[in-house]
Design a protein around this motif. Sequence first.
Motif, PDB file in Angstrom:
ATOM      1  N   THR A 154      40.375  41.609  42.222  1.00 49.49           N
ATOM      2  CA  THR A 154      41.098  41.560  40.952  1.00 49.49           C
ATOM      3  C   THR A 154      41.891  40.271  40.797  1.00 49.49           C
ATOM      4  O   THR A 154      42.581  40.099  39.795  1.00 49.49           O
ATOM      5  CB  THR A 154      42.058  42.764  40.845  1.00 49.49           C
ATOM      6  OG1 THR A 154      42.955  42.746  41.965  1.00 49.49           O
ATOM      7  CG2 THR A 154      41.270  44.071  40.850  1.00 49.49           C
ATOM      8  N   ASP A 155      41.784  39.378  41.769  1.00 46.81           N
ATOM      9  CA  ASP A 155      42.491  38.098  41.722  1.00 46.81           C
ATOM     10  C   ASP A 155      41.508  37.002  41.305  1.00 46.81           C
ATOM     11  O   ASP A 155      40.612  36.631  42.071  1.00 46.81           O
ATOM     12  CB  ASP A 155      43.084  37.783  43.091  1.00 46.81           C
ATOM     13  CG  ASP A 155      43.926  36.501  43.074  1.00 46.81           C
ATOM     14  OD1 ASP A 155      44.103  35.937  41.975  1.00 46.81           O
ATOM     15  OD2 ASP A 155      44.378  36.070  44.151  1.00 46.81           O
ATOM     16  N   PRO A 156      41.631  36.444  40.086  1.00 42.35           N
ATOM     17  CA  PRO A 156      40.678  35.408  39.643  1.00 42.35           C
ATOM     18  C   PRO A 156      40.680  34.173  40.543  1.00 42.35           C
ATOM     19  O   PRO A 156      39.648  33.507  40.676  1.00 42.35           O
ATOM     20  CB  PRO A 156      41.166  35.065  38.230  1.00 42.35           C
ATOM     21  CG  PRO A 156      41.955  36.260  37.787  1.00 42.35           C
ATOM     22  CD  PRO A 156      42.581  36.808  39.029  1.00 42.35           C
ATOM     23  N   ALA A 157      41.826  33.860  41.182  1.00 40.13           N
ATOM     24  CA  ALA A 157      41.884  32.671  42.032  1.00 40.13           C
ATOM     25  C   ALA A 157      40.968  32.818  43.246  1.00 40.13           C
ATOM     26  O   ALA A 157      40.292  31.861  43.647  1.00 40.13           O
ATOM     27  CB  ALA A 157      43.327  32.417  42.478  1.00 40.13           C
ATOM     28  N   GLN A 158      40.920  34.017  43.839  1.00 38.52           N
ATOM     29  CA  GLN A 158      40.050  34.224  44.992  1.00 38.52           C
ATOM     30  C   GLN A 158      38.581  34.211  44.591  1.00 38.52           C
ATOM     31  O   GLN A 158      37.729  33.704  45.323  1.00 38.52           O
ATOM     32  CB  GLN A 158      40.398  35.548  45.684  1.00 38.52           C
ATOM     33  CG  GLN A 158      41.738  35.525  46.389  1.00 38.52           C
ATOM     34  CD  GLN A 158      41.817  36.568  47.488  1.00 38.52           C
ATOM     35  OE1 GLN A 158      40.830  36.873  48.142  1.00 38.52           O
ATOM     36  NE2 GLN A 158      43.004  37.126  47.665  1.00 38.52           N
ATOM     37  N   VAL A 159      38.269  34.777  43.426  1.00 36.92           N
ATOM     38  CA  VAL A 159      36.884  34.758  42.950  1.00 36.92           C
ATOM     39  C   VAL A 159      36.448  33.327  42.651  1.00 36.92           C
ATOM     40  O   VAL A 159      35.327  32.916  42.978  1.00 36.92           O
ATOM     41  CB  VAL A 159      36.726  35.653  41.710  1.00 36.92           C
ATOM     42  CG1 VAL A 159      35.300  35.604  41.185  1.00 36.92           C
ATOM     43  CG2 VAL A 159      37.114  37.093  42.031  1.00 36.92           C
ATOM     44  N   LEU A 160      37.336  32.541  42.039  1.00 34.71           N
ATOM     45  CA  LEU A 160      37.018  31.142  41.737  1.00 34.71           C
ATOM     46  C   LEU A 160      36.743  30.362  43.017  1.00 34.71           C
ATOM     47  O   LEU A 160      35.825  29.533  43.079  1.00 34.71           O
ATOM     48  CB  LEU A 160      38.170  30.509  40.955  1.00 34.71           C
ATOM     49  CG  LEU A 160      38.063  29.006  40.649  1.00 34.71           C
ATOM     50  CD1 LEU A 160      36.816  28.720  39.823  1.00 34.71           C
ATOM     51  CD2 LEU A 160      39.308  28.509  39.936  1.00 34.71           C
ATOM     52  N   LYS A 161      37.531  30.611  44.053  1.00 35.09           N
ATOM     53  CA  LYS A 161      37.331  29.936  45.336  1.00 35.09           C
ATOM     54  C   LYS A 161      35.951  30.235  45.907  1.00 35.09           C
ATOM     55  O   LYS A 161      35.325  29.369  46.531  1.00 35.09           O
ATOM     56  CB  LYS A 161      38.421  30.407  46.312  1.00 35.09           C
ATOM     57  CG  LYS A 161      38.285  29.881  47.718  1.00 35.09           C
ATOM     58  CD  LYS A 161      39.434  30.390  48.583  1.00 35.09           C
ATOM     59  CE  LYS A 161      39.378  31.899  48.731  1.00 35.09           C
ATOM     60  NZ  LYS A 161      40.436  32.404  49.627  1.00 35.09           N
ATOM     61  N   ALA A 162      35.437  31.444  45.648  1.00 32.79           N
ATOM     62  CA  ALA A 162      34.149  31.851  46.211  1.00 32.79           C
ATOM     63  C   ALA A 162      32.965  31.281  45.445  1.00 32.79           C
ATOM     64  O   ALA A 162      31.926  30.968  46.036  1.00 32.79           O
ATOM     65  CB  ALA A 162      34.066  33.378  46.237  1.00 32.79           C
TER      66      ALA A 162
END
Length: 579
Positions: A154-162
């Motif tokens: 649910t954290d867009p920053a972690q998804v963006l990093k991936a």
Amino acid sequence: MALRVPQSNGPQLFKEGYKNLQGLEEVIFRNIQATKEMSEITRTSFGPNGRNKMVVNHLEKLFVTNDAATIIRELEVVHPAAKLLVMASQQQEAEAGDGTNYVIIFASELLQRAESLLRMGLHPSEIARGYELALKEALRALEALAAEEVREWTDPAQVLKAVRSAIASKQYGQEDVLGKLVAEAVVATMPRGDASRFNVDNVRVVKVLGGSLAQSRVEHGMVFPRAPETAAQRARFAKVAVFACPVDVGQTETKGTVLLHTAGEMLDYTRGEEAQMAAAVAELHAAGIAAVVCGSGVGDLAVHYFNRYGIVALKVPSKFELRRVCRVLGANPLARLGVPTPEEMGYCDEIRTTEIGGDRVTVVRQWTAEELAASGVAAERPAFADRIQRSPLVTVVLRGATLNALDDAERAVDDGVNVVKALTKDPRLVPGGCAAEMELARLVQDAADRTAGINQHAMKAFAQALEVFARTMGDNAGVDSTALVAKLIAAHHAKAKTTVAGALVGPSIGVDVDCDHEPRLVDALAQGILDPLAVKSWGLTYATQAALTVLQVDQIVMAKTAGGPKLPKQQQGNWDEDD
């Protein structure tokens, strides 16, 4: 006089016309050459600085892209050995969503390394055993290289990093713009509590010409690039009926001729059909239906009565889009024209028509809890809406100057979403920028030095083949790839993980390809350059298996081509043409 024994040419196994090729020169080396040519086509498209290919397929459709999956699909490869690499890359696309070029490049490099070993006198089975041992060692070492993992979907920053690295390989310079769109779409559609149920089909892409890529946005719901068929173009908190059949008067299966004698007969001719359609639309209105979605045509007579009752009618020609809209609305498509039951009926919070870049589009969406609370009209939302199981679906609206640019951006978004699907199964990340491959090359090389016997030669060839990614990235960036690879080898073979004489060393040192300066060595973890472990793992596995399959072919038997003999050009012509 001595008797002469006739020489026999052996038993006749096949019909005349068969071709039988065998041996190193006729089979293995030819297959390796074919895979090398296949790799050279896609190799220049690898990495952020990969070049585009202009491909015109058999239907004369133009593709301008650096996506290897699209290139090899449209090229229609027919050589059996090269086709094995194509099938391996397609399986990589299905399993991990990215890394198709990775598979082709590595498999071809393994085969080219095997060619030199074969010329030295090694048997293909000995090379295969060495490659299998090296693959097992590489996969074991790859597990130990896992540096981070995605813990919160649910954290867009972690998804963006991936997903940033996967998008950068297709749209370098736009990875932050597209990455934020993918992250927002993934967070909106990710099932709460069970990420393994994430469905990539819940993220759609709609391309609208005009504007720039920075003007792209995410819409919560479905966006159709067309306006409704009716004058009413907006509805809120609406019950929706979905029809898979045409909303029109019935047509007879056979054509006939109707003879009308008087003006009265002409007036009465269509009165029955009008009464039938009026009754059907009146029943829908009485049931509270405010919007109708149909998968086929909407007749003029039906549009007339929909306008009379203020019902929004939207046409969705694609059956795949109709299935998606049914998931969004929680409806069942009806094969008959009539009032749906409460179980068949759908619901949406808003249907509206808007304009994007001069094109009118229709948005069918469900409001989030925050939007519903901020709207101040939550009390108007019927209790019926809470009983319908709806699927969260979002649409990424892409803007661009040309269709080719939009198609390439769509492929980058698809790759990002599919990488997320792979990460829901294995959320671990490894250093990117060729750092993982160079560290694996060092570890496999060390394992080969500890291995006794002939297998160590193939294991060393496997380790050297892993250097092809850094070399290719340097070639595509226009720098001295030999010097770049030498620096990487030195950085990864250094024992300490600290800065020595101003040079970075350690297992996470990779290549940073930037437009402002030449590629340089950086700490991939510190720079946030990360790749999914699953993509690397499946890529190494599929590439090695494809290379071993090609390597272990020692004979080619080809049947005679069907059809009669081909005549010379001067003899070709119509069979009954006079001389």
